[in-house]
Design an enzyme around this catalytic site. Structure first.
Site, PDB file in Angstrom:
ATOM      1  CG  HIS A   1      -2.001  -1.019   1.125  1.00 58.55           C
ATOM      2  ND1 HIS A   1      -3.045  -1.074   2.014  1.00 58.55           N
ATOM      3  CD2 HIS A   1      -2.214  -2.039   0.246  1.00 58.55           C
ATOM      4  CE1 HIS A   1      -3.854  -2.071   1.689  1.00 58.55           C
ATOM      5  NE2 HIS A   1      -3.358  -2.682   0.626  1.00 58.55           N
TER       6      HIS A   1
ATOM      7  CD  GLU B   1      -2.278   4.310   2.882  1.00 55.02           C
ATOM      8  OE1 GLU B   1      -3.462   4.669   2.910  1.00 55.02           O
ATOM      9  OE2 GLU B   1      -1.881   3.353   2.172  1.00 55.02           O
TER      10      GLU B   1
ATOM     11  CB  CYS C   1      -6.715  -0.554   4.714  1.00 61.80           C
ATOM     12  SG  CYS C   1      -4.998  -1.092   4.877  1.00 61.80           S
TER      13      CYS C   1
ATOM     14  CB  CYS D   1      -2.374   1.540   6.019  1.00 58.94           C
ATOM     15  SG  CYS D   1      -1.753   0.720   4.525  1.00 58.94           S
TER      16      CYS D   1
END
Length: 150
Positions: free
Chosen positions: A79, A81, A107, A110
């Site tokens: 991801h 992040e 999410c 994260c």
């Protein structure tokens, strides 16, 4: 006269520019970690270093007909992040006390990484129906702001 963007607009616009590098076929996400008006790290979603990107080999989630929002672990992408946090770590840049700007609401996975990175504020543009990450942030005392870009 040209209207000067706020800092939130400025860093979110940069996050959207970073997202253009994403290699996910489903969603292009970007993240910018900032402190004291300076960019510390950026990240976008894509395959781990050295692995083929979904743009090249197709999306596992599409091939297996996985419904959006479910079985998130069945994605080959790191991801945005996560990549931003990893890039800061690789370069030895402390992100404690920083703000992370994300094109989408982080999410839950994260969110946990953001909390443990001692990032103090999250600003995102696009909300997600799954609000678990927002509850994690609130419980951990991380400031959260949804800032939809026009």
């Amino acid at each position: 006269m040209i209207e000067r963007p706020s800092l939130d607009e400025y860093f979110l616009e940069i996050a959207f520019a970073v997202a253009r590098r994403a290699t996910c076929l489903r969603s292009n996400v970007g993240a910018v970690i900032m402190r004291d008006k300076r960019i510390l790290a950026t990240g976008y979603n894509g395959a781990p270093n050295g692995l083929e990107h979904c743009l090249e080999i197709g999306c596992i989630r599409d091939l297996e007909k996985i419904i959006s929002g479910t079985q998130k672990e069945k994605c080959r992408a790191v991801h945005a992040e996560q990549n931003a946090i990893i890039q800061a770590a690789i370069r030895g840049v402390s992100i404690a006390g920083a703000t992370i700007y994300c094109t989408q609401q982080p999410c839950t996975l994260c969110a946990k990484m953001i909390i443990n990175s001692n990032i103090k504020k999250v600003v995102y543009s696009t909300p997600d129906p799954d609000t678990d990450s927002l509850e994690f942030f609130r419980s951990a005392g991380v400031e959260v702001e949804c800032f939809p870009l026009k």
